[in-house]
Every structure is written in structure tokens, then in C-alpha cells.
Design an enzyme around this catalytic site. Sequence first.
Site, PDB file in Angstrom:
ATOM      1  CG  PHE A   1     -10.431  -8.381  -6.273  1.00 30.22           C
ATOM      2  CD1 PHE A   1     -11.413  -9.371  -6.280  1.00 30.22           C
ATOM      3  CD2 PHE A   1      -9.769  -8.098  -7.463  1.00 30.22           C
ATOM      4  CE1 PHE A   1     -11.702 -10.074  -7.449  1.00 30.22           C
ATOM      5  CE2 PHE A   1     -10.055  -8.809  -8.631  1.00 30.22           C
ATOM      6  CZ  PHE A   1     -11.025  -9.801  -8.623  1.00 30.22           C
TER       7      PHE A   1
ATOM      8  CG  ASP B   1      -4.937  -7.887  -2.979  1.00 35.18           C
ATOM      9  OD1 ASP B   1      -4.379  -8.983  -3.148  1.00 35.18           O
ATOM     10  OD2 ASP B   1      -5.113  -7.375  -1.854  1.00 35.18           O
TER      11      ASP B   1
ATOM     12  NE  ARG C   1      -3.740  -2.137   2.495  1.00 40.02           N
ATOM     13  CZ  ARG C   1      -3.999  -2.901   3.541  1.00 40.02           C
ATOM     14  NH1 ARG C   1      -3.381  -2.681   4.698  1.00 40.02           N
ATOM     15  NH2 ARG C   1      -4.876  -3.881   3.473  1.00 40.02           N
TER      16      ARG C   1
ATOM     17  CG  ASP D   1     -14.666  -6.362  -1.975  1.00 34.77           C
ATOM     18  OD1 ASP D   1     -13.440  -6.553  -1.834  1.00 34.77           O
ATOM     19  OD2 ASP D   1     -15.529  -7.209  -1.630  1.00 34.77           O
ATOM     20  CB  SER D   2     -18.290  -9.194  -4.785  1.00 34.47           C
ATOM     21  OG  SER D   2     -17.398  -9.946  -3.996  1.00 34.47           O
TER      22      SER D   2
ATOM     23  CB  ALA E   1     -13.302  -7.194  -9.225  1.00 37.01           C
TER      24      ALA E   1
ATOM     25  CB  CYS F   1      -3.114 -13.918  -1.272  1.00 29.98           C
ATOM     26  SG  CYS F   1      -4.870 -14.117  -1.568  1.00 29.98           S
TER      27      CYS F   1
END
Length: 397
Positions: free
Chosen positions: A231, A301, A215, A253-254, A283, A341
Site C-alpha cells: 500500500f 499501511d 517513515r 499499490d493497486s 497488496a 488509519c
Amino acid sequence: MKKIYLKKGRDESVRRFHPWVFSGAVAQTVGNPAEGDVVAVYSAEGEYLASGHWQIGSISVRILSFDGDPLSPTFWEDTLSAALAARKAMGLTDSAKTNCYRLVHGEGDGLPGLIIDYYDGVCVLQAHSVGMFRAKNQICEALQKIYGESLKAVYDKSSGTAPFKAGLELVDGYLWQAPGFEAKEQAVLENGHQFLVNWTEGQKTGFFLDQRENRALVERYARGRNVLNLFCYTGGFSVYALGGGAVHVDSVDSSAKAMAMVDRNVALNGFTPEQHGSYCADAIEFLAGVDEAKYDLIIVDPPAFAKHRGALRNALRAYQRLNARAIEKVAPGGFVFTFSCSQVVDKEDFALAVFSAAASTGRRVRILDRLNQPADHAVNIYHPEGEYLKGLLLYVE
Ligand code: SAH
């Protein structure tokens, strides 16, 4: 103590400090250990090697100590103090700008199966093994000792992570609260930015502490740019981008709950609704509808696309498609910060997926930086599998 004996020649990995004993290496158990019991591990020749939590499944023992006694009264205080000392050495415990960090990162801290995130006095614990779940009250007591007066609460959030068999209902809740502490969320500081963390209702322990350094990198590149944060969860990258002087940030974001937090976090840091757009949407669909060159910095992300090896091929294809879209859409001279990730997707796999994505767009792309998980998400050198977060900073001509 209950014991296990390894098969002949199967002691090598334990001698090299690998923190797991696989079921195929176990010759014999003594004392009929139950799942979560501490067992002592011996070589076939009867030499003591280590002690750890007994488990049912392909991993039989997750090792807690190679030279000490996990049942000693000071074990938790000693190991958690060592984890805290490492965070202190990283400059995370006495920073005026950051008051949240990961205190324990499982194998990385020699404590397989345990995650503890620290949010300005609130410790959120996630047990990923029965042994750690059964030790949670001792862990809580040790946290009180190592943090003293500065500890506000210890919250157990293991219901989604502890691998108990179906039928046993796990309920999340406080293991300890300082008198008068009733908050369900609080604002923490990360590199001088404020974020509301709701450990009871948020995803994982409430906040993705693993993106702190990435970030900060977005903040460095954001000046004068139109930013798209895909995301976004609670808007970590969005707030940093605004802090770095972005002209405008759109966050997607969902999760409606996450998006509500994004708006609160943007306001909390003093930015106006004119500077920021919130979109509760898929997204991938959102990106498909974006006009070319509208954004000159895009953050990608996503959640882990592959949770196990069997899902690897499909996951790589999904990373490729998503990244192709982002590279295709970003304005000339723009940046794409892209992450994975998924633990099973290694750096090389991911770089290959992004390379294929770039090639399919025909655009010129430079890799400016290779991105990682931060120091408090430590990787045990004897357990490289602990490395999970990887990313690339791309410059697209
Ligand atoms: N970048 C975030 C962390 C992302 S975690 C941060 O810095 O905090 C992954 C996020 O993806 C979660 O918030 C989850 O709600 C969201 N998500 C999962 N599937 C999605 C989809 N198809 N479209 C949009 N968001 C999605």
C-alpha cells in the site's frame, strides 16, 4: 447572530470544550439558521457558551470559538496564525529538511471540518463541512496574510469531502495563485527526501503527511535489508528505506497513477531501477504469493478498512488476516511496520487484531515501538476522537 438554545443539563460537554453539539441536545433555534451559518450556542438558562457552524445531521454545531466571534473580520487570520505558530513550535516551518506539513487538522486545531496541507508554498484545503466550504474564500485571504510572499497558491479540493446534498456539483480549483504560478505538481522535501506531490490528481490532498515520523523510523531500520512496502501510494516509505541503505525495495499499490509516481520519486532521489521493484497489484494477493523469508522488513499501511462503527468487526478481521500473512512471511529476525488509519479502530482494538494475527502464525513476536500520527496532526485533548493513525513496529524471531 442566529442562536440555538440547549436542553437543560446538556451544556456540560460544551463547557468542557468538546467541539460538537449533537442534535439531541438542541432545544430551540432562533433565526432559522441555514446549513453552514454561524450560530451562537446558549445554555437553557440563557448563558452564552460558544459559536460555531450549524449543520444538518446528528452533529448540529461544530464549534469554532468558545470566547471569540467567528464572524469578526480577523477571526480566520487569528486562528490560522495560531495554527502556524504551533507548527513553528514543532520545528516544521523553518527546517532545511522539511518544507511540507499539515497546517490545520480540524478539531485538533480548533477548526472542525477543515484540513489544510502545506506543500512548500501551496496550500491545499479540504472542507468537510458546509460551513467551512462557505468560508473558503475568507480562509484563502487569511492564508495570504499569514504566509505573505512565500505563498504560491491555495487550491480547494473539497469536491470529495464537503457534505452537500446530491445534485450540487462541486468543482475543485485554485482559490488563488501567485502571478505566474502554473504548476500542477511540485517536489517537496520531507526529512531531506524529495517527493512529487500532485494535489489536483493525487489521493487526499496529494501526499500522506501523517507518516513522516514513521517513515524516518523505517529509514533507521532499513540498512542491509530487503524491504517490501505494501500500500505504498507514491513511495514515501520506499524512498526512506532506500535512503537508509536497504539492499532492495519492492513497492506495491493497486493504483497505477500512484505507481507511476513511485518510479519518479525513486529516480528523483537518485536511486536506480535495480534497487527498486514496482508492482501495480492488489497488496493482499501480492503478499500471498511472496516466498517466505524473502523480505526482512515489511510495511503494511492499508487504507481505512472501517469508515464507520458498523464496519468495525469486519475491519478487525481484515487487519488480522493481513497482519497474519505479513508476520508469517517476514524473514527470521525481520521487522513488520503495521498501521491502521481507521478512526473507529482504536489502539487497543488494533493491538488485539495484530496479537491474534501473531498468535495464528505461532512465531515469536516482540513489540519494539508503538506508532502514532505526528504532531502536526494534532489531537484536541477535549476531542480524543481526533486520534486516528496507529501502528506497531514488530520484531519477528
Ligand atoms: N503508505 C502510503 C499511504 C497509503 S494510503 C504513504 O506513505 O504515502 C493507502 C494506499 O493503498 C493508497 O495508495 C491506495 O491506492 C492503496 N490501496 C487500496 N487498496 C489496495 C489494495 N487492495 N491493494 C493495494 N493497494 C491498495
